[in-house]
Design an enzyme around this catalytic site. Structure first.
Site, PDB file in Angstrom:
ATOM      1  N   ASP A 160      42.465  43.593  31.445  1.00 58.61           N
ATOM      2  CA  ASP A 160      43.466  43.095  30.493  1.00 58.61           C
ATOM      3  C   ASP A 160      44.264  44.256  29.903  1.00 58.61           C
ATOM      4  OD1 ASP A 160      41.523  44.102  28.830  1.00 58.61           O
ATOM      5  OD2 ASP A 160      41.328  42.302  27.595  1.00 58.61           O
ATOM      6  N   SER A 161      43.942  45.481  30.312  1.00 55.01           N
ATOM      7  CA  SER A 161      44.805  46.627  29.990  1.00 55.01           C
ATOM      8  C   SER A 161      46.209  46.390  30.532  1.00 55.01           C
ATOM      9  CB  SER A 161      44.226  47.918  30.583  1.00 55.01           C
ATOM     10  OG  SER A 161      43.878  47.744  31.938  1.00 55.01           O
ATOM     11  N   ASP A 218      38.850  40.719  34.210  1.00 53.93           N
ATOM     12  CA  ASP A 218      38.631  40.707  32.767  1.00 53.93           C
ATOM     13  C   ASP A 218      38.930  39.326  32.216  1.00 53.93           C
ATOM     14  OD1 ASP A 218      37.771  42.715  31.130  1.00 53.93           O
ATOM     15  OD2 ASP A 218      39.684  43.779  31.097  1.00 53.93           O
ATOM     16  N   GLU A 268      33.746  41.163  27.192  1.00 53.85           N
ATOM     17  CA  GLU A 268      33.550  42.183  26.164  1.00 53.85           C
ATOM     18  C   GLU A 268      32.585  41.665  25.099  1.00 53.85           C
ATOM     19  OE1 GLU A 268      37.104  43.820  24.471  1.00 53.85           O
ATOM     20  OE2 GLU A 268      37.995  44.258  26.421  1.00 53.85           O
ATOM     21  N   LYS A 270      34.354  39.970  33.754  1.00 54.45           N
ATOM     22  CA  LYS A 270      33.891  40.927  32.737  1.00 54.45           C
ATOM     23  C   LYS A 270      34.115  40.329  31.359  1.00 54.45           C
ATOM     24  CE  LYS A 270      36.074  45.075  31.971  1.00 54.45           C
ATOM     25  NZ  LYS A 270      36.540  44.969  30.573  1.00 54.45           N
ATOM     26  N   GLU A 322      32.185  51.775  27.289  1.00 53.90           N
ATOM     27  CA  GLU A 322      33.443  52.481  26.985  1.00 53.90           C
ATOM     28  C   GLU A 322      33.304  53.299  25.706  1.00 53.90           C
ATOM     29  OE1 GLU A 322      36.955  50.074  27.235  1.00 53.90           O
ATOM     30  OE2 GLU A 322      38.221  51.618  26.308  1.00 53.90           O
TER      31      GLU A 322
HETATM   32  O1  KIV Z   1      41.120  46.303  30.811  1.00 52.89           O
HETATM   33  C1  KIV Z   1      40.684  47.369  31.222  1.00 52.89           C
HETATM   34  O2  KIV Z   1      41.370  48.165  31.850  1.00 52.89           O
HETATM   35  C2  KIV Z   1      39.295  47.690  30.936  1.00 52.89           C
HETATM   36  C3  KIV Z   1      38.845  49.086  31.239  1.00 52.89           C
HETATM   37  C4  KIV Z   1      39.294  49.992  30.174  1.00 52.89           C
HETATM   38  C5  KIV Z   1      37.389  49.172  31.448  1.00 52.89           C
HETATM   39  O3  KIV Z   1      38.561  46.889  30.442  1.00 52.89           O
END
Ligand code: KIV
Length: 263
Positions: free
Chosen positions: A44-45, A83, A114, A112, A181
């Protein structure tokens, strides 16, 4: 044939370091695949590096599904994990399943989530229903407003012990990988030694099973502020493909991260 989770776990058990990279489109997926990246994370970056937001919070499930389709189309070897964006899984485990199932239907092999202790029940619920989970602990960017910024986590004995306990509980619930992280390298090593599943670090030192970076950071494309744990792999590289190959080689040989990239 894509790499599977058991195969990655076997590689990690055999001492091979795992290279993960974020990926948002088919062209970067093909380049990363050819460079030998083990896992492509549709992170989600993308909200920050592709969409130009100042956090990951505005990213929607529809955004993530769009990018997942492109990454799956562009790659054939790497494991694709996705994510779960902010608001797509925190409400209930049923909501998490419904949205994670959409990602799996697009070809993702893992999602993934969080969060530490709070995500244990949801992790178990997804895993029991056939959705592999990568847990993400430490600095979880979707909680930036709770943390009051992008701050290193796990400093001090109590905070470190909490991270170890969270990781163990997530593994017991069925998480197949634990991503850590921005935490002291000593804490990440403690977590890794406490688990039998692989750990992936970003700003977590070298004593973990593998590394991940945001591809726009490590190729020096993103114009924003770079975290201490980012290394520019484009520096001296003749092509993007060569930059990604240099990253994979550095991860596999333990040359990256160096002490200056750790906390
Ligand atoms: O969204 C992302 O890029 C991430 C990484 C920083 C692990 O979760």
């Amino acid at each position: 044939m894509r790499v599977t989770i058991p195969k990655l776990q076997e590689r990690a058990r055999g001492g091979e370091k795992l290279a993960m990279l974020t990926c948002y489109d088919a062209s970067f997926a093909a380049l990363s695949d050819a460079a030998g990246v083990d896992m492509l994370l549709v992170g989600d970056s993308l909200g920050m590096v592709v969409q130009g937001h100042d956090s990951t919070l505005p990213v929607t499930m529809a955004d993530v599904l769009y990018h997942t389709r492109a990454v799956v189309r562009g790659s054939k070897n790497a494991l694709v994990l996705v994510d779960m964006p902010w608001g797509s899984y925190q409400e209930s485990k049923e909501q998490a399943f419904r949205n994670a199932a959409l990602a799996m239907a697009e070809g993702a092999q893992m999602v993934k989530l969080e969060g530490g202790a709070l995500m244990v029940e949801t992790t178990g619920f997804l895993v029991e229903r056939g959705i592999p989970v990568c847990a993400h602990i430490g600095l979880t960017p979707q909680s930036v407003n709770t943390f009051g910024g992008y701050r290193v986590q796990g400093r001090g004995d109590d905070a470190a012990s909490r991270l170890v306990a969270d990781a163990k509980a997530l593994e017991a619930a069925g998480a197949a990988i634990v991503l850590m992280e921005a935490m002291p390298a000593t804490v990440a090593r403690r977590v890794t030694e406490s688990l039998s599943v692989p750990t992936i670090g970003i700003g977590a030192g070298v004593d973990v099973s593998g590394q991940v970076l945001v591809v726009y950071d490590m190729l020096d494309i993103y114009p924003g502020r770079k975290a201490r744990f980012v290394k520019n792999f484009m520096s001296g590289a003749p092509s993007i493909q060569a930059g990604i190959e240099a990253y994979v080689k550095a991860v596999k040989s333990r040359a990256f991260p160096a002490p200056e990239h750790a906390f």
